[in-house]
Design a protein around this motif. Sequence first.
Motif, PDB file in Angstrom:
ATOM      1  N   VAL A 375       0.822  -1.199   0.000  1.00 55.67           N
ATOM      2  CA  VAL A 375       0.000   0.000   0.000  1.00 55.67           C
ATOM      3  C   VAL A 375       0.857   1.250   0.000  1.00 55.67           C
ATOM      4  CG1 VAL A 375      -1.643   1.345   1.384  1.00 55.67           C
ATOM      5  CG2 VAL A 375      -2.015  -1.099   1.037  1.00 55.67           C
ATOM      6  N   LEU A 376       1.916   1.262   0.815  1.00 58.43           N
ATOM      7  CA  LEU A 376       2.814   2.417   0.850  1.00 58.43           C
ATOM      8  C   LEU A 376       3.480   2.637  -0.508  1.00 58.43           C
ATOM      9  CD1 LEU A 376       4.538   2.018   4.335  1.00 58.43           C
ATOM     10  CD2 LEU A 376       2.863   3.738   3.649  1.00 58.43           C
ATOM     11  N   GLY A 380       2.817   5.830  -3.137  1.00 56.03           N
ATOM     12  CA  GLY A 380       3.901   6.603  -3.717  1.00 56.03           C
ATOM     13  C   GLY A 380       3.817   6.686  -5.225  1.00 56.03           C
ATOM     14  N   ARG A 381       3.116   5.749  -5.841  1.00 55.52           N
ATOM     15  CA  ARG A 381       2.916   5.762  -7.294  1.00 55.52           C
ATOM     16  C   ARG A 381       1.672   6.546  -7.709  1.00 55.52           C
ATOM     17  NH1 ARG A 381       5.610   1.740 -10.305  1.00 55.52           N
ATOM     18  NH2 ARG A 381       4.546   2.769 -12.054  1.00 55.52           N
ATOM     19  N   GLY A 382       1.007   7.190  -6.715  1.00 60.48           N
ATOM     20  CA  GLY A 382      -0.110   8.060  -7.052  1.00 60.48           C
ATOM     21  C   GLY A 382      -1.484   7.532  -6.725  1.00 60.48           C
ATOM     22  N   LEU A 383      -1.576   6.346  -6.127  1.00 62.76           N
ATOM     23  CA  LEU A 383      -2.884   5.800  -5.769  1.00 62.76           C
ATOM     24  C   LEU A 383      -3.283   6.263  -4.373  1.00 62.76           C
ATOM     25  CD1 LEU A 383      -2.650   2.089  -7.008  1.00 62.76           C
ATOM     26  CD2 LEU A 383      -3.438   4.113  -8.253  1.00 62.76           C
ATOM     27  N   GLY A 384      -4.569   6.349  -4.145  1.00 60.36           N
ATOM     28  CA  GLY A 384      -5.067   6.677  -2.819  1.00 60.36           C
ATOM     29  C   GLY A 384      -4.977   5.484  -1.890  1.00 60.36           C
ATOM     30  N   GLU A 385      -5.311   5.716  -0.614  1.00 58.79           N
ATOM     31  CA  GLU A 385      -5.226   4.642   0.392  1.00 58.79           C
ATOM     32  C   GLU A 385      -6.096   3.452   0.003  1.00 58.79           C
ATOM     33  OE1 GLU A 385      -4.644   2.663   4.197  1.00 58.79           O
ATOM     34  OE2 GLU A 385      -3.552   4.323   3.267  1.00 58.79           O
ATOM     35  N   LEU A 386      -7.371   3.712  -0.268  1.00 58.16           N
ATOM     36  CA  LEU A 386      -8.284   2.621  -0.586  1.00 58.16           C
ATOM     37  C   LEU A 386      -7.967   2.020  -1.946  1.00 58.16           C
ATOM     38  CD1 LEU A 386     -10.656   1.007   0.441  1.00 58.16           C
ATOM     39  CD2 LEU A 386     -12.200   2.681  -0.590  1.00 58.16           C
ATOM     40  N   GLU A 387      -7.582   2.860  -2.909  1.00 57.62           N
ATOM     41  CA  GLU A 387      -7.202   2.350  -4.230  1.00 57.62           C
ATOM     42  C   GLU A 387      -6.018   1.395  -4.110  1.00 57.62           C
ATOM     43  OE1 GLU A 387      -8.330   5.964  -7.298  1.00 57.62           O
ATOM     44  OE2 GLU A 387      -6.452   6.051  -6.190  1.00 57.62           O
ATOM     45  N   ALA A 388      -5.058   1.747  -3.268  1.00 56.78           N
ATOM     46  CA  ALA A 388      -3.872   0.905  -3.101  1.00 56.78           C
ATOM     47  C   ALA A 388      -4.225  -0.434  -2.481  1.00 56.78           C
ATOM     48  CB  ALA A 388      -2.842   1.631  -2.240  1.00 56.78           C
ATOM     49  N   ALA A 391      -5.965  -2.542  -5.109  1.00 61.22           N
ATOM     50  CA  ALA A 391      -4.988  -3.043  -6.080  1.00 61.22           C
ATOM     51  C   ALA A 391      -4.171  -4.194  -5.507  1.00 61.22           C
ATOM     52  CB  ALA A 391      -4.068  -1.898  -6.515  1.00 61.22           C
ATOM     53  N   THR A 392      -3.825  -4.110  -4.220  1.00 57.23           N
ATOM     54  CA  THR A 392      -3.059  -5.186  -3.590  1.00 57.23           C
ATOM     55  C   THR A 392      -3.858  -6.481  -3.565  1.00 57.23           C
ATOM     56  OG1 THR A 392      -1.895  -3.579  -2.193  1.00 57.23           O
ATOM     57  CG2 THR A 392      -1.835  -5.882  -1.504  1.00 57.23           C
ATOM     58  N   TRP A 393      -5.135  -6.372  -3.246  1.00 53.89           N
ATOM     59  CA  TRP A 393      -5.969  -7.575  -3.214  1.00 53.89           C
ATOM     60  C   TRP A 393      -6.194  -8.121  -4.614  1.00 53.89           C
ATOM     61  CZ3 TRP A 393      -8.131 -10.604   0.589  1.00 53.89           C
ATOM     62  CH2 TRP A 393      -7.879 -10.203   1.906  1.00 53.89           C
ATOM     63  N   ILE A 394      -6.308  -7.238  -5.614  1.00 54.10           N
ATOM     64  CA  ILE A 394      -6.423  -7.712  -6.992  1.00 54.10           C
ATOM     65  C   ILE A 394      -5.172  -8.483  -7.388  1.00 54.10           C
ATOM     66  CG2 ILE A 394      -6.512  -6.937  -9.392  1.00 54.10           C
ATOM     67  CD1 ILE A 394      -8.302  -4.649  -8.497  1.00 54.10           C
ATOM     68  N   ARG A 420      -8.171   2.219 -12.970  1.00 53.79           N
ATOM     69  CA  ARG A 420      -7.310   3.360 -12.658  1.00 53.79           C
ATOM     70  C   ARG A 420      -5.902   2.911 -12.274  1.00 53.79           C
ATOM     71  NH1 ARG A 420      -9.937   7.188  -8.349  1.00 53.79           N
ATOM     72  NH2 ARG A 420     -11.640   6.812  -9.839  1.00 53.79           N
ATOM     73  N   ALA A 421      -5.817   1.835 -11.489  1.00 56.87           N
ATOM     74  CA  ALA A 421      -4.504   1.330 -11.080  1.00 56.87           C
ATOM     75  C   ALA A 421      -3.727   0.797 -12.273  1.00 56.87           C
ATOM     76  CB  ALA A 421      -4.673   0.237 -10.023  1.00 56.87           C
ATOM     77  N   TYR A 422      -4.405   0.081 -13.170  1.00 53.03           N
ATOM     78  CA  TYR A 422      -3.728  -0.432 -14.356  1.00 53.03           C
ATOM     79  C   TYR A 422      -3.164   0.712 -15.196  1.00 53.03           C
ATOM     80  CZ  TYR A 422      -5.659  -5.129 -13.574  1.00 53.03           C
ATOM     81  OH  TYR A 422      -5.981  -6.353 -13.064  1.00 53.03           O
ATOM     82  N   THR A 423      -3.944   1.792 -15.323  1.00 52.35           N
ATOM     83  CA  THR A 423      -3.494   2.934 -16.137  1.00 52.35           C
ATOM     84  C   THR A 423      -2.289   3.620 -15.519  1.00 52.35           C
ATOM     85  OG1 THR A 423      -5.759   3.296 -16.928  1.00 52.35           O
ATOM     86  CG2 THR A 423      -4.212   5.124 -17.137  1.00 52.35           C
ATOM     87  N   ARG A 424      -2.340   3.889 -14.230  1.00 49.81           N
ATOM     88  CA  ARG A 424      -1.252   4.623 -13.579  1.00 49.81           C
ATOM     89  C   ARG A 424       0.012   3.798 -13.442  1.00 49.81           C
ATOM     90  NH1 ARG A 424      -3.912   8.367  -8.752  1.00 49.81           N
ATOM     91  NH2 ARG A 424      -5.341   9.521 -10.105  1.00 49.81           N
ATOM     92  N   LEU A 425      -0.132   2.490 -13.313  1.00 47.14           N
ATOM     93  CA  LEU A 425       1.041   1.630 -13.113  1.00 47.14           C
ATOM     94  C   LEU A 425       1.558   1.046 -14.413  1.00 47.14           C
ATOM     95  CD1 LEU A 425      -0.168  -0.245  -9.904  1.00 47.14           C
ATOM     96  CD2 LEU A 425       1.397   1.702 -10.035  1.00 47.14           C
ATOM     97  N   GLY A 426       0.812   1.226 -15.505  1.00 47.37           N
ATOM     98  CA  GLY A 426       1.270   0.725 -16.786  1.00 47.37           C
ATOM     99  C   GLY A 426       1.200  -0.777 -16.927  1.00 47.37           C
ATOM    100  N   VAL A 427       0.208  -1.415 -16.288  1.00 44.81           N
ATOM    101  CA  VAL A 427       0.021  -2.864 -16.395  1.00 44.81           C
ATOM    102  C   VAL A 427      -1.322  -3.135 -17.054  1.00 44.81           C
ATOM    103  CG1 VAL A 427       1.470  -3.329 -14.390  1.00 44.81           C
ATOM    104  CG2 VAL A 427      -0.986  -3.000 -14.089  1.00 44.81           C
TER     105      VAL A 427
END
Length: 461
Positions: A375-376, A380-388, A391-394, A420-427
């Motif tokens: 999550v941390l 740092g890559r631009g995701l919010g707390e809940l978004e992170a 994404a971790t559970w995904i 949103r996570a896929y777009t920001r992380l490039g996956v």
Amino acid sequence: MKARRSVRMSFWVLWGAVLVAAPAGTYYLKFCAQMSGDVSSLGMSPLDFVWSSSLPLSVLVAALAYVVVDRLRRHARSIVLIAAVCSVAYLASLLLELSMVYGNGGLESVSYGFYRLLVGAQSALRYASMLVWAVTGVLWGTGASEKGEKPEKHSASTPFDELAAATRLTDRERAVAQGLLSGRTQAQIAQALSISASSVATYRSRACEKLGIASLDELDPVVPADKDDVIDVGSPLVPGLLVVGLCGAKLLALLVSSFSALGALLVLSILLAPPVVALVVARVRGLRPWVRPSMTRRLAFLCGAVALQGLLLGGLPGQSSPFINFFGLMSVSNDWLSVAAMVGYPLGVLWVASAALLPRGELAESLLADEDRCVLYLRGRGLGELEARVATWIASGAGTQLICDRLHVAPGTVNAYRARAYTRLGVHSSRELAELLAHDVGVVPSAGKTRPSAEESETPV
């Protein structure tokens, strides 16, 4: 307060005894009048008129009231007043009917339309008085009958109280942090504070920043860390559990009332086959349960009430009537109910199995074990707390339904955060996301999922 509660509960029990005994005595006396004399020679007694479908239904309503008792507290006095009015009106209708039966001319002197109207109103009042009486018992039993009365508070100290930086928190941040440390879920805290689950995550993040810690998990919790694994009413398992309880109890009633060995064998096979198949499939596919076989008290009460309803649906076991009348409005063949139970039970088992089992995997377990580190990194890559956290559970391979239950978010929110996570992380998939976390966060020496996500192996952005 305890003495007052004991007095109330004693009165509540007496109140319920009157609601059960009064109609039984009335119907017995009416039957005696219709038979023109004493019916003791027929082996009849008032006990033969005690049974009513309102009894198990009252248990079910009490269980539902127990689940939402916090919301009912503000209306406690109104509910008690409604229960008293319904009960008095019901007892008055019974006395009116007895006066007609034993009056001059008997029922022959009474208008048929008026008598049918009285009987219909009497049936509605019986159900209403019994159901609201059940809700009243829950309110009195939990000490929520007086306006402004609050649950008892416990003064046990927590590691949170020993932190000097805790004084820098706002009241809302402090309430959220203390709730999480006490083992409450985000959904429970959100409901208690009348805020959204995402707001709870935001306040949690702010509290951690002010306390100078990466996560509240660094503090010793007041309850065991696996508290959230106990199944509660908000779990995706609950619909399946309720269906299994209702249909399974109905099948047990059929098993008891079966008059042939072939019929009993058929019902027994329907009861045993779905769980056995689910266990075999889980064994073959390497699935494991993500929850412990334990549930909260209110969920256990609700499941027990639903099972009781299914067991007694259609009458007592061994005495099932060919037709079941619902509130005097409609009748359904008991055979159709039996068929519905035979179909619903396997579907309920399938629901529970699909919601309770999670693929095994070293990477998935490592990601969830180091969830806060992931999550941390994601923040740092631009995701919010809940978004992170989503994404971790995904990345761990969890499905949407499981993520919704664990993080208390809607399915649409999970899908939006995934894109949103896929777009920001490039996956482009959960596998690529897991490999990214494994490489950058270092949760495992070498990343590589042996099994695609429970939702999809490749999800385009």
